[in-house]
Design a protein around this motif. Sequence first.
Motif, short mmCIF file in Angstrom:
data_model
loop_
_atom_site.label_atom_id
_atom_site.label_comp_id
_atom_site.label_asym_id
_atom_site.label_seq_id
_atom_site.Cartn_x
_atom_site.Cartn_y
_atom_site.Cartn_z
N SER A 254 31.05 -33.98 73.45
CA SER A 254 32.19 -34.07 74.36
C SER A 254 31.79 -33.65 75.77
O SER A 254 30.93 -32.79 75.96
CB SER A 254 33.33 -33.18 73.86
N ASN A 255 32.43 -34.27 76.76
CA ASN A 255 32.28 -33.84 78.15
C ASN A 255 33.62 -33.44 78.75
O ASN A 255 33.75 -33.33 79.97
CB ASN A 255 31.64 -34.96 78.99
N HIS A 256 34.60 -33.27 77.90
CA HIS A 256 35.95 -32.86 78.31
C HIS A 256 36.27 -31.54 77.61
O HIS A 256 35.96 -31.36 76.43
CB HIS A 256 36.96 -33.93 77.90
N TRP A 257 36.88 -30.63 78.33
CA TRP A 257 37.12 -29.30 77.79
C TRP A 257 38.03 -29.34 76.56
O TRP A 257 37.84 -28.57 75.61
CB TRP A 257 37.74 -28.40 78.86
N PHE A 258 39.03 -30.22 76.57
CA PHE A 258 39.98 -30.23 75.47
C PHE A 258 39.32 -30.65 74.16
O PHE A 258 39.56 -30.06 73.10
CB PHE A 258 41.16 -31.15 75.79
N THR A 259 38.46 -31.68 74.20
CA THR A 259 37.78 -32.12 72.98
C THR A 259 36.75 -31.10 72.49
O THR A 259 36.57 -30.93 71.28
CB THR A 259 37.10 -33.48 73.21
N ALA A 260 36.10 -30.41 73.44
CA ALA A 260 35.17 -29.35 73.04
C ALA A 260 35.91 -28.22 72.34
O ALA A 260 35.46 -27.71 71.31
CB ALA A 260 34.42 -28.83 74.26
N TRP A 261 37.05 -27.84 72.90
CA TRP A 261 37.87 -26.78 72.29
C TRP A 261 38.40 -27.23 70.93
O TRP A 261 38.44 -26.45 69.98
CB TRP A 261 39.02 -26.44 73.24
N MET A 262 38.79 -28.50 70.84
CA MET A 262 39.31 -29.02 69.57
C MET A 262 38.24 -28.98 68.48
O MET A 262 38.52 -28.66 67.32
CB MET A 262 39.81 -30.45 69.77
N GLY A 263 36.98 -29.32 68.84
CA GLY A 263 35.90 -29.26 67.86
C GLY A 263 35.68 -27.86 67.32
O GLY A 263 35.45 -27.67 66.12
N LEU A 264 35.76 -26.86 68.20
CA LEU A 264 35.62 -25.47 67.76
C LEU A 264 36.75 -25.07 66.82
O LEU A 264 36.53 -24.35 65.83
CB LEU A 264 35.60 -24.54 68.98
N GLU A 265 37.96 -25.54 67.11
CA GLU A 265 39.09 -25.20 66.24
C GLU A 265 38.97 -25.87 64.87
O GLU A 265 39.29 -25.26 63.84
CB GLU A 265 40.41 -25.64 66.92
N ILE A 266 38.51 -27.11 64.84
CA ILE A 266 38.30 -27.80 63.55
C ILE A 266 37.27 -27.04 62.72
O ILE A 266 37.42 -26.86 61.51
CB ILE A 266 37.88 -29.26 63.79
N ASN A 267 36.21 -26.59 63.38
CA ASN A 267 35.19 -25.80 62.69
C ASN A 267 35.78 -24.54 62.07
O ASN A 267 35.50 -24.19 60.92
CB ASN A 267 34.09 -25.42 63.69
N THR A 268 36.56 -23.83 62.86
CA THR A 268 37.15 -22.56 62.38
C THR A 268 38.07 -22.79 61.20
O THR A 268 37.99 -22.09 60.18
CB THR A 268 37.92 -21.89 63.53
N LEU A 269 38.94 -23.79 61.29
CA LEU A 269 39.90 -24.04 60.23
C LEU A 269 39.24 -24.59 58.97
O LEU A 269 39.75 -24.41 57.87
CB LEU A 269 40.98 -25.02 60.72
N ALA A 270 38.09 -25.26 59.12
CA ALA A 270 37.41 -25.82 57.95
C ALA A 270 36.64 -24.76 57.17
O ALA A 270 36.49 -24.88 55.94
CB ALA A 270 36.46 -26.94 58.39
N VAL A 271 36.13 -23.72 57.85
CA VAL A 271 35.30 -22.74 57.16
C VAL A 271 36.14 -21.66 56.48
O VAL A 271 35.66 -21.01 55.53
CB VAL A 271 34.29 -22.11 58.15
N ILE A 272 37.37 -21.46 56.90
CA ILE A 272 38.20 -20.39 56.32
C ILE A 272 38.49 -20.64 54.84
O ILE A 272 38.39 -19.71 54.03
CB ILE A 272 39.49 -20.21 57.15
N PRO A 273 38.86 -21.86 54.40
CA PRO A 273 39.03 -22.07 52.94
C PRO A 273 37.76 -21.83 52.14
O PRO A 273 37.82 -21.38 50.99
CB PRO A 273 39.47 -23.53 52.84
N LEU A 274 36.59 -22.09 52.73
CA LEU A 274 35.33 -21.81 52.04
C LEU A 274 35.14 -20.31 51.86
O LEU A 274 34.56 -19.85 50.88
CB LEU A 274 34.15 -22.40 52.81
N MET A 275 35.61 -19.53 52.84
CA MET A 275 35.50 -18.07 52.73
C MET A 275 36.39 -17.51 51.63
O MET A 275 36.01 -16.56 50.93
CB MET A 275 35.90 -17.42 54.06
N THR A 276 37.57 -18.08 51.46
CA THR A 276 38.53 -17.55 50.48
C THR A 276 38.38 -18.22 49.11
O THR A 276 39.21 -18.00 48.23
CB THR A 276 39.97 -17.77 50.99
#
Length: 347
Positions: A23-45
């Motif tokens: 990404s070269n846009h701040w919103f898409t970069a931020w969105m990718g980080l959020e997808i990462n965070t939300l995807a790894v939490i079910p793996l933790m639990t």
Amino acid sequence: MSPYVLIILTLSLFIGTCLTLFSNHWFTAWMGLEINTLAVIPLMTAPNNPRATEAATKYFLTQATASMMMMFAIICNAWSTNQWTLFQLSDHWASILMTLALSIKLGLAPFHFWVPEVTQGIPLLTGMILLTWQKIAPTSILFQIAPCLNMKILIMFAILSAILGGWGGLNQTHLRKILAYSSIAHMGWMVVVVHINPAMTILNLTVYIMATISTFMTLNLSNTTKVKALGGLWNKSAPVTIIILLTLLSLGGLPPLTGFMPKWLILQELVANGNFIVATTMALTALLNLFFYMRIIYASSLTMFPSTNNSKIQWYYNSMQPTTLISTTTIISSMLLPLTPLFISLS
């Protein structure tokens, strides 16, 4: 966990990281980080126990705080510059907030307290994802916007991370906590050189990920989570102890293993740019890391555990887990030092 759910979460992790990388846009970069965070939490639990739930809650709160600061920095920068492009971070306060947000996401000191606590409460393979794959997306943003960040704060955090990462792992008995403090120290090495030669940051990250994956996969194969349990490992599987020996020495940065290459090149870059005090401090903190790596090696490879077995050598049972990744990452993390001139020419 259902295989279909696992596939969806794995794809989400991959897509989130790729979205941030390309990404070269701040919103898409931020969105990718959020997808990462939300995807790894079910793996933790996935183990469904109170410790895993507590670790996932800590991770979520920490990452949500960093994401909030990151979005606030993006909005402040857009308000003052009318730009949402990733490379147009020119506002002073937005630069400071973005530096703090990325430091929290990467686990840099003094925002490192969540890393060992979260890693300790989750399974080994999820901890491997947390300390390797989850570092790629924030590091890519750091790599791209390094000239726009507040370098004084970032270098201070890097030196503090190298010191506290080495100091914090000295008295630990749990292998996951030791590897978490190792991650904190290695993040310090990556960040300290990002303003001088960002290519060295990527090289260090690659070598660190390879060695950490090999270590975690080996520990998962032998089902070992404590230093004390490594004492009888040689009596079950000699190859596993050799792999642990090689990968930990590589993480510690001893020649002639691959881990020596990024530390050597980073110190060379720091000295070439006149940062003698920083280079000396980083070299001394590497000894702290090497000490607790040697504790693990001493427990697993250099001592003979009291055994009552009739057979002197009792080979480990045939595991059904794939070991291709272990052999590949072990070779990469221990035998690439002769390719140093090639990496220097590419950087």
